[in-house]
Design a protein around this motif. Structure first.
Motif, PDB file in Angstrom:
ATOM      1  N   GLU A   1       0.896  -1.225  -0.169  1.00 19.55           N
ATOM      2  CA  GLU A   1       0.025   0.021  -0.143  1.00 19.55           C
ATOM      3  C   GLU A   1       0.765   1.358   0.037  1.00 19.55           C
ATOM      4  OE1 GLU A   1      -4.303   1.212   1.848  1.00 19.55           O
ATOM      5  OE2 GLU A   1      -3.186  -0.338   2.801  1.00 19.55           O
ATOM      6  N   ILE A   2       0.648   2.254  -0.558  1.00 24.66           N
ATOM      7  CA  ILE A   2       1.162   3.412  -0.802  1.00 24.66           C
ATOM      8  C   ILE A   2       0.159   4.730  -0.616  1.00 24.66           C
ATOM      9  CG2 ILE A   2       2.434   5.110  -2.250  1.00 24.66           C
ATOM     10  CD1 ILE A   2       3.314   2.634  -3.722  1.00 24.66           C
ATOM     11  N   TRP A   3       0.420   5.884   0.335  1.00 25.60           N
ATOM     12  CA  TRP A   3      -0.262   6.866   0.168  1.00 25.60           C
ATOM     13  C   TRP A   3       0.719   7.916  -0.077  1.00 25.60           C
ATOM     14  CZ3 TRP A   3      -3.182   6.771   5.625  1.00 25.60           C
ATOM     15  CH2 TRP A   3      -4.197   5.576   5.637  1.00 25.60           C
ATOM     16  N   ALA A   4       0.351   8.697  -0.678  1.00 23.78           N
ATOM     17  CA  ALA A   4       1.115   9.998  -1.137  1.00 23.78           C
ATOM     18  C   ALA A   4       0.574  11.370  -1.261  1.00 23.78           C
ATOM     19  CB  ALA A   4       2.073   9.731  -2.602  1.00 23.78           C
ATOM     20  N   LYS A   5       0.776  12.426  -0.956  1.00 21.26           N
ATOM     21  CA  LYS A   5       0.264  13.749  -1.030  1.00 21.26           C
ATOM     22  C   LYS A   5       1.049  14.510  -1.751  1.00 21.26           C
ATOM     23  CE  LYS A   5      -1.959  17.218   1.659  1.00 21.26           C
ATOM     24  NZ  LYS A   5      -0.996  18.283   1.259  1.00 21.26           N
ATOM     25  N   MET A   6       0.854  15.321  -2.808  1.00 21.60           N
ATOM     26  CA  MET A   6       1.705  16.136  -3.360  1.00 21.60           C
ATOM     27  C   MET A   6       0.861  17.374  -4.199  1.00 21.60           C
ATOM     28  SD  MET A   6       2.907  13.448  -6.332  1.00 21.60           S
ATOM     29  CE  MET A   6       2.880  12.210  -5.020  1.00 21.60           C
ATOM     30  N   ASN A   7       1.538  18.183  -4.721  1.00 26.20           N
ATOM     31  CA  ASN A   7       0.847  19.129  -5.503  1.00 26.20           C
ATOM     32  C   ASN A   7       0.598  18.977  -7.201  1.00 26.20           C
ATOM     33  OD1 ASN A   7       0.875  21.083  -3.363  1.00 26.20           O
ATOM     34  ND2 ASN A   7       3.189  21.599  -3.589  1.00 26.20           N
TER      35      ASN A   7
END
Length: 730
Positions: free
Chosen positions: A545-551
Motif C-alpha cells: 500500500e502507498i499513500w502519497a500527497k503532493m501538488n
C-alpha cells in the motif's frame, strides 16, 4: 499488435513488445496543460460553492483569474515560442505544440466565459447584500459630486493622456498593463485616438463614502470625466484593455554573472511578446481593430472580449472589513510544547522532535527559531535556504541581525524562483551588505529544498538544530498554505543537512547519507526502490500500500512505476492538488490507483509519502517521509530537493494517523479523478468530514504538550477502501 507510443493510442490492448496498456477512449497519460486548466476549474468551482461566504467566493474567483494570467505568461507562451521556432517536440501524451495550443484555447475560453458569468451573478448577489459595484451613471448626485472631487484630487494627477498619430506612435505596454483607449472628436469632427496608461499604484476600484460599500471601477470614473480631461472634445467610444506578455525567463548555463544576467532578464520579461489581450466588449469595432493592429502579439495569442477586464482585481473588494461575509476568524495555535519550555525552542526540540502543522499552528515558531538563534550567544552559525521569503520578512531581519552580531551566516538564495526573482535579488543584496555569505546555487538547477540549520555551542559540545519544511519561508503564504515544519536535533539529520549545503555551496556530491535523500542525487532511485518493495510484499502475500500527497504528479517514470505497482496488486491512494497526468482506475493498467484533489479554505501544499512496508496503512510499521519535492521531472532531476523519513514515533503518528488520513477522509472539499481524466466532486455518503475544519478545531499530537493532554482529539479510524463515495468516505 499495437505499435503506437503509449501517449498517442486509443486502443485498449496490451503490447507485449512495449509492455503497456492503452485505455479505451483516451491516452495513457493526461496532458499537463489541460490537467492544470482542470485544476483551475476546481478553484473556480469554489466561487460557486454556496457553503462559502460571498466574499470568500469572490476571492476564489479572483484567484482563478490570477492563476490563468500566470498560466498564459509561462506555459502558453512557452508553447507559442515552440510553434514560432518550428519546434516539433511531441508531449509525452502525444500532442504537438499546435495541438496543445488549440485545446488550451478551447478550454481557457470556456473558463473565461464561466468567470464572466459567475461575476455577473455574484455582482447581483452582492447588491442584495448592500455591497454595490456599479457605474457612474447609476450614482446619486451627491455621490457624483464627491467622485468629481476625488477624481481631480487622487486620480487625475496620476494620468498622462497620449495622443496616437503618426508623430505619436503606439507606446509600449508593459506586462499586465491596464490602459484606456478613447476615440474623441472635436466640434469640427476631427478625430483623435487617445491612450491613458493606468499606473500600477492606482487602485482598480474607488470606494464611495457611506456605511454601505459602493464601488466604481476606476476606468468608469476616468471615462465619466474624460470630457473634462479633453476640453472641447466629445468621447465617441472608449474601452479598457489589459495585456499579458510572455514572462518566462530562460537562463543560460554559460552566463558569467548569474545576478547580472537575471537583472537583465527581469527587464526583458516586462517586454516579452503579447500572449493574451483582454478588452472590454463595449469597445466598438473601429477602436478594437486599431488596438489589435498596434499591439505586438505572438502567433496563437488569445484575444478576449469581456464584460469586465481584469477579474483578478476583484480581490480589492474581498478586502472589505465585513467579517459576516467571510470565513469565521481563525487564530493559529502556538505549539504548547514550546510554551512549556518558556518559549525556548532549542530546549523544546532537544527534548523531543516537534512537527508543526501550518497554518493551524503558527508560523511564528519558525520565525522565533531564527530570531532566538540570532540573539543567542551560544549560537555560532546559521545556514539557511531561501526560495520565497516574501516582501516584508522577519526571517531576513533575523539573519541580518545574526550576521551583525558576529555569527557565521550562510544563506542560499534562489534567484530563479519564478516571479520572485526581483524580490530575492533585493534580499540577497541586503544580506550581503550585512555580512552574510550569500550563495546563489547552481546555474542550471533551482535549490528548492527548505532547510534551516542552527549550530549551537553547548556544554556537551556542538549541537545542531534543524528545520525541514515542505513550504517556503514566507510569513504570508504560511497563513493560507498547509505545510509541515519539522524541528529536530537528530545528529544524522544534521549531518545530512550539512551535506546538502556543501553540495550547493561547494559542489560536493552527497555521500554516505544517514537519513535524507536528495535530488538530483538519488531521490528517483529511492522512490523506485520503495515502490518495488511494496510490489515485492504483495508477491509475498503481504499487504502492499502507498499513500502519497503532493501538488503535482507529472513525471512519466514515476507514473509508470505506479502503474506497474497497481498491476501487481499494490493499493495506491494519491492526494494531488493540482496537475495529475496519471489516469487512475483503468482496467489492466491502474485499477488499484485512486486520485483525489482537495480545494478549500486553505491551499494544500505539503508533500508527504507513506509506504506500508508489509502492513496495511495506516500502521506504526509504515515508512513515512516529508519532502520539498513534487513528483515532476524538474523536481527529481533538475532541482535540489530533500526527502526525510519520520522516525520519531509521535511525529510519525501525527503525519500518518492525523494529516494523511484526514486528507483521505475529507468528503467536503474533495474531488475524485476518474479514468477519463475528469474530476467529480465527492458527496458525503455518511458522516461529513471537513479536513480543514478538523485541524482548526483539534491540536496536533507532537505540539500539543502536557497542557492539552486532557483535551481529547477525535480519532480518525482506519480507512477502508470499501467505504464511502469511491472509497474516500469515513
Amino acid at each position: 499488435m499495437n505499435n503506437k507510443s503509449p501517449a498517442t493510442g486509443n486502443l485498449n490492448q496490451f503490447d507485449a513488445e512495449k509492455g503497456f496498456v492503452i485505455p479505451v477512449g483516451g491516452a495513457r497519460y493526461s496532458n499537463r496543460e489541460l490537467s492544470w486548466l482542470k485544476f483551475n476549474e476546481r478553484v473556480l468551482s469554489e466561487a460557486e460553492n454556496m457553503n462559502h461566504p460571498i466574499l470568500e467566493r469572490l476571492r476564489f474567483l479572483s484567484i482563478s483569474a490570477t492563476n490563468l494570467d500566470e498560466f498564459f505568461m509561462v506555459r502558453v507562451a512557452g508553447l507559442a515560442v515552440q510553434l514560432m521556432q518550428n519546434v516539433d517536440v511531441v508531449s509525452f501524451d502525444g500532442r504537438t505544440p499546435r495541438q496543445q495550443l488549440s485545446e488550451i484555447e478551447m478550454a481557457s475560453d470556456a473558463l473565461v466565459v464561466r468567470q464572466s458569468n459567475i461575476w455577473k451573478s455574484m455582482r447581483e448577489e452582492l447588491a442584495n447584500m448592500n455591497i454595490t459595484v456599479t457605474s457612474c451613471k447609476n450614482l446619486s448626485k451627491a455621490h457624483v459630486e464627491w467622485l468629481h472631487g476625488y477624481f481631480y484630487g487622487q486620480i487625475y494627477p496620476l494620468l498622462t493622456p497620449q495622443a496616437l498619430d503618426p508623430s505619436h506612435p503606439f507606446p509600449f505596454i508593459a506586462n499586465l498593463g491596464r490602459c484606456l483607449l478613447l476615440d474623441i472628436e472635436d466640434d469640427k469632427a476631427r478625430q483623435i485616438w487617445q491612450l491613458i496608461l493606468l499606473p500600477d499604484s492606482l487602485a482598480r476600484f474607488v470606494k464611495l463614502p457611506g456605511e454601505e460599500p459602493i464601488f466604481v471601477a476606476v476606468e468608469h470614473v476616468i471615462a465619466h470625466f474624460a470630457e473634462t480631461i479633453f476640453p472641447q472634445y466629445k468621447v465617441k467610444d472608449w474601452g479598457m484593455f489589459r495585456l499579458i506578455r510572455n514572462s518566462d525567463i530562460e537562463f543560460e548555463e554559460e552566463a558569467e554573472d548569474l545576478v547580472q544576467y537575471f537583472k537583465g532578464a527581469i527587464k526583458r520579461r516586462r517586454r516579452g511578446d503579447g500572449i493574451r489581450l483582454e478588452l472590454t466588449e463595449q469597445m466598438g469595432d473601429k477602436l478594437r481593430n486599431f488596438l489589435i493592429e498596434n499591439v505586438s502579439m505572438m502567433p496563437n495569442a488569445s484575444i478576449d472580449d469581456l464584460p469586465f477586464v481584469g477579474v483578478c482585481d476583484l480581490s480589492e473588494i474581498v478586502d472589505l472589513d465585513l467579517p459576516i461575509h467571510k470565513f469565521s476568524p481563525f487564530s493559529p495555535r502556538f505549539p504548547e510544547r514550546v510554551r512549556e519550555y518558556d518559549g525556548d525552542i532549542f530546549a523544546a526540540v532537544k527534548a523531543k522532535d516537534i512537527l508543526v502543522h501550518h497554518p493551524y499552528e503558527s508560523f511564528d515558531v519558525v520565525i522565533s527559531f531564527l530570531e532566538q538563534a540570532a540573539a543567542d550567544p551560544k549560537v555560532v552559525a546559521i545556514k539557511q535556504t531561501l526560495y520565497r521569503a516574501g516582501s516584508q520578512s522577519r526571517i531576513i531581519r533575523a539573519l541580518i541581525n545574526a550576521a551583525e552580531q558576529g555569527k557565521s551566516v550562510t544563506v542560499v538564495v534562489e534567484i530563479k524562483a519564478r516571479f520572485d526573482e526581483e524580490q530575492n535579488l533585493y534580499w540577497a543584496d541586503a544580506l550581503e551588505k550585512a555580512g552574510v555569505q550569500v550563495v546563489y546555487g547552481f546555474v542550471n538547477m533551482k535549490t528548492h529544498a527548505k532547510i534551516s540549520m542552527v549550530i549551537r555551542k553547548e556544554d556537551e559540545g556542538i549541537v545542531t538544530y534543524c528545520h525541514f519544511g515542505t513550504g517556503n519561508y514566507h510569513p504570508i503564504t504560511s497563513k493560507i498554505y498547509t505545510d509541515l515544519s519539522y524541528f529536530t536535533a537528530n545528529k544524522d539529520a544534521a549531518s545530512d543537512a550539512v551535506q546538502l549545503f556543501n553540495y550547493v555551496t561547494g559542489y560536493i556530491k552527497p555521500h554516505d547519507l544517514k537519513l535524507a535523500t536528495f535530488s538530483p542525487h538519488n531521490m528517483r532511485e529511492k522512490l523506485n526502490s520503495l515502490i518495488e518493495r511494496e510490489i515485492a510484499n504483495v508477491e509475498k502475500g503481504l499487504p502492499g500500500e502507498i499513500w502519497a500527497k503532493m501538488n503535482s504528479l507529472v513525471d512519466v517514470g514515476m507514473i509508470e512505476k505506479l502503474y506497474e505497482a497497481s498491476q501487481k496488486g499494490v493499493n495506491i491512494s494519491l492526494v494531488v492538488r493540482g496537475i495529475c497526468c496519471l489516469r487512475p482506475g483503468v482496467l489492466g493498467l491502474s485499477e488499484n490507483i485512486r486520485v483525489k484533489s482537495i480545494v478549500g479554505r486553505f491551499l494544500e501544499h505539503s508533500r508527504i509519502w507513506a509506504f506500508g512496508n508489509g502492513a496495511k496503512l495506516p500502521h506504526d510499521k509504515a515508512d513515512v517521509y516529508i519532502s520539498s519535492a513534487d513528483w515532476m521531472t524538474r523536481n527529481l532531476d533538475r532541482r535540489v530537493e530533500y526527502m526525510l523519513p519520520m522516525i520519531n514515533p509521535t511525529v510519525h503518528m501525527q503525519i500518518l494517523f492525523q494529516v494523511l488520513l484526514a486528507n483521505l477522509l475529507d468528503n467536503q472539499q474533495s474531488w475524485t479523478l476518474n479514468n477519463e481524466g475528469e474530476y467529480v466532486r465527492v458527496q458525503a455518503v455518511k458522516k461529513p468530514f471537513n479536513l480543514h475544519q478538523y485541524f482548526m478545531d483539534n491540536p496536533s499530537l507532537s505540539g500539543r504538550g502536557k497542557a492539552l493532554k486532557k483535551k481529547s482529539v477525535p480519532k480518525l479510524r482506519q480507512l477502508s477502501h470499501d467505504e464511502g463515495q469511491d472509497g474516500w468516505g469515513i
